[in-house]
Design a protein around this motif. Sequence first.
Motif, short mmCIF file in Angstrom:
data_model
loop_
_atom_site.label_atom_id
_atom_site.label_comp_id
_atom_site.label_asym_id
_atom_site.label_seq_id
_atom_site.Cartn_x
_atom_site.Cartn_y
_atom_site.Cartn_z
N ARG A 132 24.32 -0.08 83.19
CA ARG A 132 25.26 -0.60 82.19
C ARG A 132 26.16 -1.69 82.77
O ARG A 132 26.44 -2.69 82.10
N THR A 133 26.59 -1.52 84.00
CA THR A 133 27.45 -2.52 84.63
C THR A 133 26.74 -3.86 84.77
O THR A 133 27.34 -4.92 84.54
N ASP A 134 25.46 -3.81 85.14
CA ASP A 134 24.68 -5.05 85.25
C ASP A 134 24.59 -5.76 83.90
O ASP A 134 24.70 -6.99 83.82
N LEU A 135 24.37 -4.99 82.84
CA LEU A 135 24.25 -5.57 81.51
C LEU A 135 25.57 -6.19 81.06
O LEU A 135 25.58 -7.26 80.44
N ILE A 136 26.67 -5.53 81.36
CA ILE A 136 27.99 -6.07 81.00
C ILE A 136 28.22 -7.39 81.74
O ILE A 136 28.69 -8.38 81.15
N GLY A 137 27.86 -7.41 83.02
CA GLY A 137 28.01 -8.65 83.79
C GLY A 137 27.17 -9.78 83.23
O GLY A 137 27.64 -10.92 83.10
N LEU A 138 25.92 -9.49 82.87
CA LEU A 138 25.05 -10.51 82.29
C LEU A 138 25.57 -10.98 80.94
O LEU A 138 25.52 -12.16 80.61
N GLY A 139 26.07 -10.03 80.14
CA GLY A 139 26.62 -10.39 78.83
C GLY A 139 27.83 -11.30 78.94
O GLY A 139 27.95 -12.29 78.20
N ILE A 140 28.73 -10.99 79.87
CA ILE A 140 29.90 -11.84 80.10
C ILE A 140 29.47 -13.22 80.58
O ILE A 140 30.01 -14.24 80.14
N MET A 141 28.48 -13.25 81.48
CA MET A 141 27.99 -14.52 82.00
C MET A 141 27.39 -15.37 80.89
O MET A 141 27.64 -16.59 80.82
N ASP A 142 26.61 -14.76 80.01
CA ASP A 142 26.04 -15.50 78.89
C ASP A 142 27.14 -16.07 78.00
O ASP A 142 27.06 -17.22 77.55
N GLY A 143 28.17 -15.26 77.74
CA GLY A 143 29.27 -15.73 76.91
C GLY A 143 29.99 -16.91 77.52
O GLY A 143 30.31 -17.90 76.84
N ILE A 144 30.23 -16.85 78.84
CA ILE A 144 30.90 -17.97 79.54
C ILE A 144 30.05 -19.23 79.47
O ILE A 144 30.55 -20.33 79.19
N LEU A 145 28.75 -19.09 79.72
CA LEU A 145 27.86 -20.25 79.69
C LEU A 145 27.79 -20.88 78.31
O LEU A 145 27.85 -22.10 78.16
N LEU A 146 27.68 -20.05 77.28
CA LEU A 146 27.60 -20.56 75.90
C LEU A 146 28.90 -21.27 75.50
O LEU A 146 28.86 -22.35 74.88
N LEU A 147 30.04 -20.68 75.87
CA LEU A 147 31.33 -21.30 75.54
C LEU A 147 31.51 -22.62 76.30
O LEU A 147 31.98 -23.61 75.73
N LEU A 148 31.12 -22.63 77.57
CA LEU A 148 31.26 -23.84 78.37
C LEU A 148 30.40 -24.97 77.82
O LEU A 148 30.85 -26.12 77.71
N PHE A 149 29.15 -24.65 77.47
CA PHE A 149 28.27 -25.69 76.95
C PHE A 149 28.72 -26.15 75.57
O PHE A 149 28.55 -27.33 75.23
N ALA A 150 29.29 -25.26 74.78
CA ALA A 150 29.79 -25.67 73.47
C ALA A 150 31.01 -26.59 73.61
O ALA A 150 31.16 -27.56 72.86
N ALA A 151 31.85 -26.31 74.60
CA ALA A 151 33.09 -27.08 74.77
C ALA A 151 32.86 -28.37 75.56
O ALA A 151 33.55 -29.37 75.33
N CYS A 152 31.94 -28.36 76.51
CA CYS A 152 31.76 -29.49 77.43
C CYS A 152 30.34 -30.04 77.41
O CYS A 152 29.85 -30.52 78.44
N TYR A 153 29.68 -29.97 76.27
CA TYR A 153 28.27 -30.36 76.21
C TYR A 153 28.05 -31.80 76.67
O TYR A 153 27.16 -32.08 77.47
N ARG A 154 28.86 -32.71 76.17
CA ARG A 154 28.70 -34.14 76.50
C ARG A 154 28.89 -34.37 78.00
O ARG A 154 28.10 -35.09 78.63
N ALA A 155 29.91 -33.78 78.58
CA ALA A 155 30.18 -33.96 80.01
C ALA A 155 29.06 -33.38 80.86
O ALA A 155 28.64 -33.98 81.85
N ILE A 156 28.56 -32.21 80.48
CA ILE A 156 27.47 -31.57 81.24
C ILE A 156 26.20 -32.40 81.11
O ILE A 156 25.47 -32.60 82.09
N LEU A 157 25.92 -32.90 79.91
CA LEU A 157 24.72 -33.70 79.67
C LEU A 157 24.73 -34.96 80.54
O LEU A 157 23.74 -35.27 81.22
N TYR A 158 25.84 -35.69 80.52
CA TYR A 158 25.93 -36.93 81.30
C TYR A 158 25.89 -36.65 82.80
O TYR A 158 25.28 -37.40 83.56
N THR A 159 26.56 -35.57 83.23
CA THR A 159 26.56 -35.22 84.65
C THR A 159 25.16 -34.83 85.12
O THR A 159 24.77 -35.13 86.25
#
Length: 278
Positions: A132-159
């Motif tokens: 369960r702990t591994d799944l929680i960690g993966l779920g949090i990681m997915d949420g962070i990645l999705l939020l980051l790409f939604a907020a900084c998509y242009r910057a990540i794309l150009y970089t």
Amino acid sequence: MDFIQEIFAYRFLGYAALATLLSGIACGIVGTYIVSRKLVFMSGGITHASFGGIGIAYYFGFAPLVGALLFAVAAAVGIETFSRRGKVSEDAATGILWSIGMSIGIIFIFLTPGYAPNLMSFLFGNILLVNRTDLIGLGIMDGILLLLFAACYRAILYTAFDREFAASQRLPVGAIGHTMMILIAITIVLTIKTMGIVLLMSLLTLPTVIAGMLTRNYKQLTIGSCIGGTVSVLVGLYISYVGNIPIGAAAIAVLSAAFCLVKAGVYIGRKARAISRG
């Protein structure tokens, strides 16, 4: 049908199926960045460098994944820092940290009294050990990645594609680079149980390479990578269930077969279009 029923009947198999979904999303997002920035060798370096943290953790008696995480993040930041300052090339820094991490891990594991029982699961993966702990960690990681790409998509794309152009647009290239490297390191450690150190690099790259044969759009490439990674590991889980073989090897075999089929399909399609035009 029995396989689907047993996913809901047995907790460990249900956890494994959920881990395939979460790992596929995380590896698809960071894998697209890795391939686009040509950091495949670097991702392998971080993956293998984390083995040093696992060895030290075994020796001192604390959680192996904590040691792996510390080593992986340190390796990622070190590679990014050295390469940006131009003191050491990215390939050289990766090779150095790769070999140092593996050698430290081997030394400390051999110095540890007794037998390291879970060592093979870190090298080759064992998704059935996901908890369960591994799944929680993966779920949090997915949420962070999705939020980051939604907020900084242009910057990540150009970089990812042209760091000099991104800098000319006054985008925070350094901050994006270091942030992505740290997230890559964390994703690698969180998915070690799914694929293992030896095979993880394939899950980070093959789905993106396959999707790249079908589209050049970064957003579509990311979505395709997430879907490809998730489906391959899920099919690998089924093959492992039926054939009693390691899931990591089964998933990579599925991805390799998919790569050959898509490559052949693209080649035949191009030939057919060329003939019709001629």
